[in-house]
Design a protein around this motif. Structure first.
Motif, PDB file in Angstrom:
ATOM      1  N   ALA A   1      56.040  18.037  -8.559  1.00  0.00           N
ATOM      2  CA  ALA A   1      55.305  18.520  -7.387  1.00  0.00           C
ATOM      3  C   ALA A   1      53.804  18.289  -7.575  1.00  0.00           C
ATOM      4  CB  ALA A   1      55.590  19.996  -7.150  1.00  0.00           C
ATOM      5  N   MET A   2      53.312  18.450  -8.801  1.00  0.00           N
ATOM      6  CA  MET A   2      51.891  18.216  -9.086  1.00  0.00           C
ATOM      7  C   MET A   2      51.529  16.744  -8.857  1.00  0.00           C
ATOM      8  SD  MET A   2      50.409  21.091 -10.035  1.00  0.00           S
ATOM      9  CE  MET A   2      48.991  20.556 -10.936  1.00  0.00           C
ATOM     10  N   GLU A   3      52.415  15.846  -9.251  1.00  0.00           N
ATOM     11  CA  GLU A   3      52.176  14.417  -9.048  1.00  0.00           C
ATOM     12  C   GLU A   3      52.121  14.076  -7.560  1.00  0.00           C
ATOM     13  OE1 GLU A   3      55.244  12.539 -11.404  1.00  0.00           O
ATOM     14  OE2 GLU A   3      54.482  13.474 -13.245  1.00  0.00           O
ATOM     15  N   LEU A   4      53.031  14.658  -6.788  1.00  0.00           N
ATOM     16  CA  LEU A   4      53.012  14.454  -5.334  1.00  0.00           C
ATOM     17  C   LEU A   4      51.748  15.043  -4.710  1.00  0.00           C
ATOM     18  CD1 LEU A   4      56.713  15.242  -4.359  1.00  0.00           C
ATOM     19  CD2 LEU A   4      55.536  13.048  -4.112  1.00  0.00           C
ATOM     20  N   THR A   5      51.325  16.187  -5.242  1.00  0.00           N
ATOM     21  CA  THR A   5      50.118  16.841  -4.741  1.00  0.00           C
ATOM     22  C   THR A   5      48.915  15.924  -4.894  1.00  0.00           C
ATOM     23  OG1 THR A   5      50.971  19.053  -5.201  1.00  0.00           O
ATOM     24  CG2 THR A   5      48.578  18.825  -5.094  1.00  0.00           C
ATOM     25  N   ARG A   6      48.758  15.340  -6.064  1.00  0.00           N
ATOM     26  CA  ARG A   6      47.628  14.440  -6.330  1.00  0.00           C
ATOM     27  C   ARG A   6      47.617  13.267  -5.355  1.00  0.00           C
ATOM     28  NH1 ARG A   6      44.142  13.872 -10.398  1.00  0.00           N
ATOM     29  NH2 ARG A   6      43.224  11.845 -10.761  1.00  0.00           N
ATOM     30  N   LYS A   7      48.798  12.696  -5.110  1.00  0.00           N
ATOM     31  CA  LYS A   7      48.907  11.539  -4.215  1.00  0.00           C
ATOM     32  C   LYS A   7      48.609  11.889  -2.767  1.00  0.00           C
ATOM     33  CE  LYS A   7      52.373   9.105  -6.924  1.00  0.00           C
ATOM     34  NZ  LYS A   7      53.772   8.675  -6.971  1.00  0.00           N
ATOM     35  N   ASN A   8      48.861  13.151  -2.381  1.00  0.00           N
ATOM     36  CA  ASN A   8      48.759  13.541  -0.976  1.00  0.00           C
ATOM     37  C   ASN A   8      47.565  14.413  -0.628  1.00  0.00           C
ATOM     38  OD1 ASN A   8      51.235  12.382   0.366  1.00  0.00           O
ATOM     39  ND2 ASN A   8      52.117  13.342  -1.444  1.00  0.00           N
TER      40      ASN A   8
ATOM     41  N   CYS B   1      42.319  22.014  -1.186  1.00  0.00           N
ATOM     42  CA  CYS B   1      43.147  20.938  -0.632  1.00  0.00           C
ATOM     43  C   CYS B   1      44.367  20.747  -1.521  1.00  0.00           C
ATOM     44  CB  CYS B   1      42.347  19.647  -0.533  1.00  0.00           C
ATOM     45  SG  CYS B   1      43.309  18.230   0.062  1.00  0.00           S
ATOM     46  N   SER B   2      44.145  20.655  -2.832  1.00  0.00           N
ATOM     47  CA  SER B   2      45.264  20.503  -3.775  1.00  0.00           C
ATOM     48  C   SER B   2      46.220  21.693  -3.677  1.00  0.00           C
ATOM     49  CB  SER B   2      44.743  20.395  -5.210  1.00  0.00           C
ATOM     50  OG  SER B   2      44.077  19.173  -5.406  1.00  0.00           O
ATOM     51  N   GLY B   3      45.677  22.889  -3.621  1.00  0.00           N
ATOM     52  CA  GLY B   3      46.504  24.086  -3.528  1.00  0.00           C
ATOM     53  C   GLY B   3      47.336  24.120  -2.265  1.00  0.00           C
ATOM     54  N   GLY B   4      46.735  23.741  -1.159  1.00  0.00           N
ATOM     55  CA  GLY B   4      47.463  23.723   0.115  1.00  0.00           C
ATOM     56  C   GLY B   4      48.582  22.695   0.122  1.00  0.00           C
ATOM     57  N   VAL B   5      48.310  21.512  -0.434  1.00  0.00           N
ATOM     58  CA  VAL B   5      49.335  20.472  -0.502  1.00  0.00           C
ATOM     59  C   VAL B   5      50.456  20.918  -1.445  1.00  0.00           C
ATOM     60  CG1 VAL B   5      49.811  18.095  -1.225  1.00  0.00           C
ATOM     61  CG2 VAL B   5      47.748  18.601   0.103  1.00  0.00           C
ATOM     62  N   LEU B   6      50.085  21.474  -2.598  1.00  0.00           N
ATOM     63  CA  LEU B   6      51.082  21.957  -3.551  1.00  0.00           C
ATOM     64  C   LEU B   6      51.978  23.019  -2.905  1.00  0.00           C
ATOM     65  CD1 LEU B   6      52.299  22.060  -6.401  1.00  0.00           C
ATOM     66  CD2 LEU B   6      50.527  23.745  -6.985  1.00  0.00           C
TER      67      LEU B   6
ATOM     68  N   GLU C   1      44.486  18.050 -13.047  1.00  0.00           N
ATOM     69  CA  GLU C   1      45.254  19.180 -12.544  1.00  0.00           C
ATOM     70  C   GLU C   1      46.264  19.623 -13.596  1.00  0.00           C
ATOM     71  OE1 GLU C   1      44.907  16.786  -8.474  1.00  0.00           O
ATOM     72  OE2 GLU C   1      45.690  16.163 -10.394  1.00  0.00           O
ATOM     73  N   THR C   2      46.303  20.911 -13.830  1.00  0.00           N
ATOM     74  CA  THR C   2      47.264  21.496 -14.753  1.00  0.00           C
ATOM     75  C   THR C   2      47.874  22.735 -14.099  1.00  0.00           C
ATOM     76  OG1 THR C   2      45.512  22.795 -15.821  1.00  0.00           O
ATOM     77  CG2 THR C   2      46.077  20.678 -16.841  1.00  0.00           C
TER      78      THR C   2
END
Length: 127
Positions: free
Chosen positions: A99-106, A42-47, A121-122
């Motif tokens: 982008a990582m911060e946005l990924t976490r939120k979304n 999910c994180s990878g897809g959003v990123l 996440e790193t």
């Protein structure tokens, strides 16, 4: 979704195919593997979507995970570390961090486990 009992576990039929789930890897995917996979992918897809919208030139994203479990509490998943290896051209660490911060939120899976499982996440840029 409907799950049907089978030898050693359960299964469900999904649009992509059959999913076998079991506490024993001989009979299917283990529940914790599916949990971790859901968070990571999910994180990878959003990123990926965020980076595409930002017009960043991404060639590949590999995701590595590390899981910390508590054996004294039913082998509870307590922490999932998600590490992204990002390959592309002219990648800027500051932009990737945003982008990582946005990924976490979304990411719906990360948001679903907040308060119960620590997700870290790193990322690193791969040449």
């Amino acid at each position: 979704m409907k799950y049907t009992m089978k030898e050693g576990g359960f299964f469900t039929e999904l649009p992509f195919g059959r999913l076998d789930v079991s506490g024993d890897e001989e009979f299917g995917f283990r529940p914790y593997q599916l949990l971790v996979s859901s968070i990571a992918v999910c994180s990878g897809g959003v990123l990926r979507k965020i980076l595409e919208k930002q017009r960043m030139d991404i060639e590949d994203i590999e995701i590595q995970t590390e899981v910390k479990r508590n054996e004294e509490m039913a082998n509870r998943v307590e922490e999932v570390n998600v590490h992204f290896l990002i390959k592309g051209k002219d990648l800027k660490p500051v932009k990737l961090q945003k982008a990582m911060e946005l990924t976490r939120k979304n990411c719906s899976m990360v948001q679903s486990v907040i308060g119960g499982i620590e997700v870290k996440e790193t990322f690193e840029i791969v040449e």
